[in-house]
Design an enzyme around this catalytic site. Structure first.
Site, PDB file in Angstrom:
ATOM      1  N   ARG A 153      15.775  46.086  48.762  1.00  0.00           N
ATOM      2  CA  ARG A 153      15.685  45.634  47.360  1.00  0.00           C
ATOM      3  C   ARG A 153      14.303  45.051  47.066  1.00  0.00           C
ATOM      4  O   ARG A 153      13.408  45.105  47.886  1.00  0.00           O
ATOM      5  CB  ARG A 153      16.744  44.555  47.114  1.00  0.00           C
ATOM      6  CG  ARG A 153      18.170  44.952  47.488  1.00  0.00           C
ATOM      7  CD  ARG A 153      18.698  45.919  46.474  1.00  0.00           C
ATOM      8  NE  ARG A 153      20.090  46.273  46.707  1.00  0.00           N
ATOM      9  CZ  ARG A 153      21.136  45.659  46.141  1.00  0.00           C
ATOM     10  NH1 ARG A 153      20.967  44.618  45.359  1.00  0.00           N
ATOM     11  NH2 ARG A 153      22.353  46.105  46.360  1.00  0.00           N
ATOM     12  N   CYS A 439      24.130  31.810  38.771  1.00  0.00           N
ATOM     13  CA  CYS A 439      24.088  33.281  38.693  1.00  0.00           C
ATOM     14  C   CYS A 439      24.555  33.716  37.314  1.00  0.00           C
ATOM     15  O   CYS A 439      25.005  32.900  36.509  1.00  0.00           O
ATOM     16  CB  CYS A 439      24.985  33.878  39.764  1.00  0.00           C
ATOM     17  SG  CYS A 439      26.730  33.639  39.388  1.00  0.00           S
ATOM     18  N   CYS A 445      29.118  40.293  34.733  1.00  0.00           N
ATOM     19  CA  CYS A 445      29.331  40.595  36.146  1.00  0.00           C
ATOM     20  C   CYS A 445      30.797  40.933  36.408  1.00  0.00           C
ATOM     21  O   CYS A 445      31.680  40.102  36.169  1.00  0.00           O
ATOM     22  CB  CYS A 445      28.915  39.407  37.015  1.00  0.00           C
ATOM     23  SG  CYS A 445      29.243  39.764  38.751  1.00  0.00           S
TER      24      CYS A 445
HETATM   25 FE1  SRM Z   1      23.786  39.459  43.502  1.00  0.00          FE
HETATM   26  C1  SRM Z   1      26.350  41.713  43.393  1.00  0.00           C
HETATM   27  C2  SRM Z   1      23.545  39.491  40.228  1.00  0.00           C
HETATM   28  C3  SRM Z   1      20.879  37.882  43.855  1.00  0.00           C
HETATM   29  C4  SRM Z   1      24.623  38.664  46.790  1.00  0.00           C
HETATM   30  N1  SRM Z   1      24.761  40.485  42.086  1.00  0.00           N
HETATM   31  C5  SRM Z   1      25.748  41.407  42.227  1.00  0.00           C
HETATM   32  C6  SRM Z   1      26.048  42.099  40.903  1.00  0.00           C
HETATM   33  C7  SRM Z   1      25.181  43.300  40.799  1.00  0.00           C
HETATM   34  C8  SRM Z   1      27.524  42.436  40.646  1.00  0.00           C
HETATM   35  C9  SRM Z   1      27.967  43.816  41.071  1.00  0.00           C
HETATM   36  O1  SRM Z   1      27.845  44.188  42.255  1.00  0.00           O
HETATM   37  O2  SRM Z   1      28.480  44.539  40.216  1.00  0.00           O
HETATM   38  C10 SRM Z   1      25.589  40.984  39.921  1.00  0.00           C
HETATM   39  C11 SRM Z   1      25.174  41.451  38.539  1.00  0.00           C
HETATM   40  C12 SRM Z   1      25.478  40.408  37.517  1.00  0.00           C
HETATM   41  C13 SRM Z   1      24.941  40.738  36.191  1.00  0.00           C
HETATM   42  O3  SRM Z   1      25.749  40.941  35.263  1.00  0.00           O
HETATM   43  O4  SRM Z   1      23.738  40.776  36.013  1.00  0.00           O
HETATM   44  C14 SRM Z   1      24.553  40.287  40.762  1.00  0.00           C
HETATM   45  N2  SRM Z   1      22.418  38.923  42.278  1.00  0.00           N
HETATM   46  C15 SRM Z   1      22.524  38.924  40.926  1.00  0.00           C
HETATM   47  C16 SRM Z   1      21.374  38.199  40.282  1.00  0.00           C
HETATM   48  C17 SRM Z   1      20.938  38.819  38.967  1.00  0.00           C
HETATM   49  C18 SRM Z   1      21.752  36.725  40.098  1.00  0.00           C
HETATM   50  C19 SRM Z   1      20.868  35.944  39.164  1.00  0.00           C
HETATM   51  O5  SRM Z   1      21.455  35.304  38.291  1.00  0.00           O
HETATM   52  O6  SRM Z   1      19.664  35.930  39.314  1.00  0.00           O
HETATM   53  C20 SRM Z   1      20.332  38.294  41.420  1.00  0.00           C
HETATM   54  C21 SRM Z   1      19.515  39.549  41.348  1.00  0.00           C
HETATM   55  C22 SRM Z   1      18.523  39.616  42.454  1.00  0.00           C
HETATM   56  C23 SRM Z   1      17.568  40.769  42.355  1.00  0.00           C
HETATM   57  O7  SRM Z   1      16.707  40.722  41.490  1.00  0.00           O
HETATM   58  O8  SRM Z   1      17.654  41.684  43.173  1.00  0.00           O
HETATM   59  C24 SRM Z   1      21.248  38.371  42.628  1.00  0.00           C
HETATM   60  N3  SRM Z   1      22.873  38.523  45.085  1.00  0.00           N
HETATM   61  C25 SRM Z   1      21.721  37.819  44.960  1.00  0.00           C
HETATM   62  C26 SRM Z   1      21.533  36.975  46.101  1.00  0.00           C
HETATM   63  C27 SRM Z   1      20.387  35.982  46.313  1.00  0.00           C
HETATM   64  C28 SRM Z   1      19.207  36.615  47.005  1.00  0.00           C
HETATM   65  O9  SRM Z   1      19.208  37.803  47.303  1.00  0.00           O
HETATM   66  O10 SRM Z   1      18.266  35.882  47.266  1.00  0.00           O
HETATM   67  C29 SRM Z   1      22.623  37.182  46.926  1.00  0.00           C
HETATM   68  C30 SRM Z   1      22.934  36.414  48.253  1.00  0.00           C
HETATM   69  C31 SRM Z   1      22.034  36.799  49.377  1.00  0.00           C
HETATM   70  C32 SRM Z   1      22.603  37.947  50.123  1.00  0.00           C
HETATM   71  O11 SRM Z   1      22.431  39.078  49.700  1.00  0.00           O
HETATM   72  O12 SRM Z   1      23.253  37.705  51.144  1.00  0.00           O
HETATM   73  C33 SRM Z   1      23.450  38.165  46.289  1.00  0.00           C
HETATM   74  N4  SRM Z   1      25.216  40.123  44.880  1.00  0.00           N
HETATM   75  C34 SRM Z   1      25.403  39.633  46.148  1.00  0.00           C
HETATM   76  C35 SRM Z   1      26.552  40.278  46.723  1.00  0.00           C
HETATM   77  C36 SRM Z   1      27.104  40.051  48.156  1.00  0.00           C
HETATM   78  C37 SRM Z   1      26.426  40.947  49.129  1.00  0.00           C
HETATM   79  C38 SRM Z   1      27.091  40.933  50.489  1.00  0.00           C
HETATM   80  O13 SRM Z   1      26.406  40.770  51.479  1.00  0.00           O
HETATM   81  O14 SRM Z   1      28.322  41.090  50.530  1.00  0.00           O
HETATM   82  C39 SRM Z   1      27.076  41.142  45.741  1.00  0.00           C
HETATM   83  C40 SRM Z   1      28.307  42.039  45.855  1.00  0.00           C
HETATM   84  C41 SRM Z   1      28.064  43.289  46.612  1.00  0.00           C
HETATM   85  O15 SRM Z   1      26.954  43.655  46.974  1.00  0.00           O
HETATM   86  O16 SRM Z   1      29.074  43.945  46.860  1.00  0.00           O
HETATM   87  C42 SRM Z   1      26.205  41.014  44.607  1.00  0.00           C
HETATM   88 FE1  SF4 Z   2      27.708  35.500  40.308  1.00  0.00          FE
HETATM   89 FE2  SF4 Z   2      28.542  37.999  39.946  1.00  0.00          FE
HETATM   90 FE3  SF4 Z   2      26.856  37.373  41.899  1.00  0.00          FE
HETATM   91 FE4  SF4 Z   2      29.398  36.635  42.011  1.00  0.00          FE
HETATM   92  S1  SF4 Z   2      28.575  38.735  42.060  1.00  0.00           S
HETATM   93  S2  SF4 Z   2      27.664  35.389  42.530  1.00  0.00           S
HETATM   94  S3  SF4 Z   2      29.770  36.122  39.866  1.00  0.00           S
HETATM   95  S4  SF4 Z   2      26.454  37.272  39.677  1.00  0.00           S
END
Ligand code: SRM
Ligand code: SF4
Length: 567
Positions: A153, A439, A445
């Site tokens: 990413r 978030c 989401c």
């Molecule tokens: Fe995230 C999934 C938003 C950083 C762990 N994340 C999602 C999704 C795409 C939901 C989905 O899968 O359908 C969310 C979209 C929400 C929306 O409506 O916009 C979402 N993640 C975000 C953001 C936008 C949060 C924010 O408010 O800033 C961040 C975007 C980062 C970017 O620009 O790439 C975001 N996500 C993170 C982080 C923090 C980081 O990376 O520093 C994490 C935790 C660190 C990690 O990866 O371990 C994170 N997001 C997840 C996960 C769990 C992944 C896993 O290991 O299981 C999911 C769910 C998945 O992947 O199945 C997820």
């Molecule tokens: Fe928040 Fe959606 Fe990420 Fe869960 S998957 S932490 S509700 S943005």
């Protein structure tokens, strides 16, 4: 060897998750995306394409606030797309910000959402608007390739140029790594930009092959003393080692990741393990590449909940993992070099670097850039961009740094910030709020169980008086909230983490350190607002009474309530 036996189970062909089949059958991530786009009967795309479109930086979503109403009217849910850009190190030129501003207005909800990974997302893009949006971004030299999906990413790099004389040199690694780890497929250009299709739709991709990685992959670069990008929460964390203002190389940490699943004891948050040091660009790029190939070859492709690198490393054992890495690299890692983090926060306000250039970090609550009553942030940033005198840098804390401003141009930028109330807002916002993140969660989401960015601001307004009551209002406590346990605002790496379990309910985590070097621990479960406030008040009262010197809330909580070691 136990690890080798496990590997056979992990790679069993008949046990692969559904997404694995979709990836290999996709002809280089093309799938039936073109057909899905042409289908005017629905606002959605075909099911398999919903997995593939992520590799192009997009998510199919719907307005969760309107699901019930739409269902009652027997209407399809209100489908739209979120597009996330790939911006290594989070840097945009002013012209690009202007384009982003207009693209957001024309094709999305208009809100420019700065993410926790130094990039931006636009929400609410209808299917028919995706191609125009991507085309407009392309003209601005921006893309969304691999911003999501089972690939590397957006690569982060410590955001604050004023903190190091060689920031620029290290910052360039974000782009180098991002480029190294881009999928080779031309699908993005064919599907969204109408490039002539290739006769052979399966480009040779030595890194990703046709199966890509088992799961998403994240890389970040920290420049000590700043850990503003939370280096240890990434699959690969690089720590720049600087001596006498010279970049000597990088310590390499691997296996960080935060997500857990409620009720699934096999899942856990983990901080990366520092494996060793490499002393050249060639070696660091090779090591990054080979860590990815190990994950490609040995990651779990059956259970996506257990597929991140952190589980691969723990299954193999850190030593075996390191040996395998060194074998693939053809060189050994040197001993880890000393480093010290002393900060993780953003440096709000003005800062000047060694060359005399100015930087203004402004507070953007939960990364949402929009015009609100009394705070026309989006208009103000457009005005700044129009001067052409400041670049835009996103921080891993969802804020913006107006950067690289010449001494002579500073008054112009200062006047805009003042005119629109931006500097007052940044100056007058309380410390807790400035050290908080939430978030996205509702309404877009699909995984949200509870509110995130729509709720945290009002909760903070209720926590602030409690801090004042115990004269803790100047304490830079980190507070992070997510609407589910996936951890997108890195709540497990905060002093106070609130993790949504159901609508209006959160688990309370405490005991994380201030610098992102120790995870917190779940303290109480399923608290509603009243219980959160009551519990925090009790904790603050004891902390203010018993803490020693400048002991942080996280350190005190860890000793007192997690390990019961305070006498
Ligand atoms: Fe995230 C999934 C938003 C950083 C762990 N994340 C999602 C999704 C795409 C939901 C989905 O899968 O359908 C969310 C979209 C929400 C929306 O409506 O916009 C979402 N993640 C975000 C953001 C936008 C949060 C924010 O408010 O800033 C961040 C975007 C980062 C970017 O620009 O790439 C975001 N996500 C993170 C982080 C923090 C980081 O990376 O520093 C994490 C935790 C660190 C990690 O990866 O371990 C994170 N997001 C997840 C996960 C769990 C992944 C896993 O290991 O299981 C999911 C769910 C998945 O992947 O199945 C997820
Ligand atoms: Fe928040 Fe959606 Fe990420 Fe869960 S998957 S932490 S509700 S943005």
């Amino acid at each position: 060897m136990a690890w080798a036996a496990n590997e056979i189970t992990m790679s069993k062909k008949d046990n692969l998750s559904a997404v694995e089949r979709i990836k290999t059958a996709s002809e280089g991530l093309r799938g039936t995306l073109k057909e899905s786009l042409r289908d005017a009967v629905t606002g959605a795309i075909r099911e398999d394409d919903q997995s593939l479109v992520k590799f192009h930086g997009m998510y199919q979503q719907d307005d969760r606030d309107r699901r019930e109403e739409r269902s009652q009217k027997k209407l399809e849910w209100l489908y739209f797309f979120m597009i996330r850009l790939r911006i290594p190190g989070g840097f945009l030129k002013p012209e690009q910000w202007i384009d982003l501003h207009h693209i957001a207005g024309e094709h999305s909800t208009g809100v420019i959402k700065i993410t926790t990974r130094q990039t931006v997302q636009l929400h609410g893009i209808l299917k028919s608007h995706i191609k125009p949006t991507i085309k407009a971004f392309n003209i601005s030299h921006l893309d969304s390739i691999a911003a999501c999906g089972d690939v590397n990413r957006n690569v982060l790099c410590s955001a604050h140029p004023a903190q190091s004389a060689i920031h620029e040199e290290i910052f360039r690694y974000a782009d180098k790594i991002s480029t190294l780890a881009l999928p080779k497929s031309r699908a993005y250009y064919e599907v969204w930009l109408d490039e002539e299709p290739l006769a052979d739709k399966q480009e040779d991709d030595p890194l990703y092959q046709d199966r890509y990685l088992p799961r998403k992959f994240k890389i970040a670069i920290a420049i000590p003393p700043d850990n503003d990008i939370d280096v240890f929460t990434n699959d690969i964390g690089l720590i720049a080692i600087i001596e006498n203002n010279e970049l000597k190389g990088f310590n390499i940490a691997a296996g960080g990741g935060l997500s857990t699943t409620h009720g699934n004891a096999a899942t856990y948050a983990r901080l990366g393990t520092v494996l060793g040091f490499v002393n050249s660009e060639e070696k660091v790029l090779k090591a990054v590449y080979e860590i990815m190939t190990i994950q490609r070859d040995h990651g779990n492709r059956s259970d996506r909940k257990l597929a991140r690198l952190k589980y691969t490393i723990d299954r193999m054992g850190v030593n075996v993992f390191k040996e395998e890495l060194e074998k693939r690299c053809g060189f050994e890692l040197e001993n880890t070099r000393p480093y010290r983090f002393t900060e993780r926060k953003d440096y709000y306000g003005w800062q000047q670097n060694h060359e005399g250039k100015w930087y203004y970090t402004l507070f953007v609550e939960n990364g949402r850039v929009l015009d609100e009553k009394g705070l026309p942030l989006k208009t103000a940033l457009l005005e700044v961009a129009k001067t052409g005198k400041a670049n835009f840098r996103f921080t891993g804390n969802q804020n913006v740094i107006l950067s690289d401003i010449a001494e002579t141009d500073k008054p112009v930028i200062e006047a805009i910030l003042s005119k629109f109330g931006i500097s007052d807002h940044t100056n007058n916002t309380g410390i807790l709020r400035k050290n908080s993140m939430a978030c996205v969660a509702f309404n877009t989401c699909p995984l949200a169980l509870a509110e995130g960015q729509r709720y945290l601001p009002s909760l903070i307004s209720k926590i602030e008086p409690l801090l004042e009551k115990y004269t803790l209002q100047d304490e830079p406590i980190t507070l992070r909230m997510t609407g589910c346990p996936n951890g997108c605002a890195r709540p497990y790496a905060a002093e106070i983490g609130l993790v949504g379990t159901a609508y209006g309910q959160y688990n309370l985590h405490i005991g994380g350190d201030r610098l992102g070097e120790r995870l917190n621990t779940k303290f109480k479960e399923n608290l509603d607002e009243e219980q959160i406030l009551q519990t925090l008040e009790e904790l603050f009262a004891v902390y203010s009474r018993e803490r020693k010197g400048d002991e942080t809330f996280g350190d005190f909580s860890n000793k007192k309530w997690i390990h019961n070691t305070v006498i």
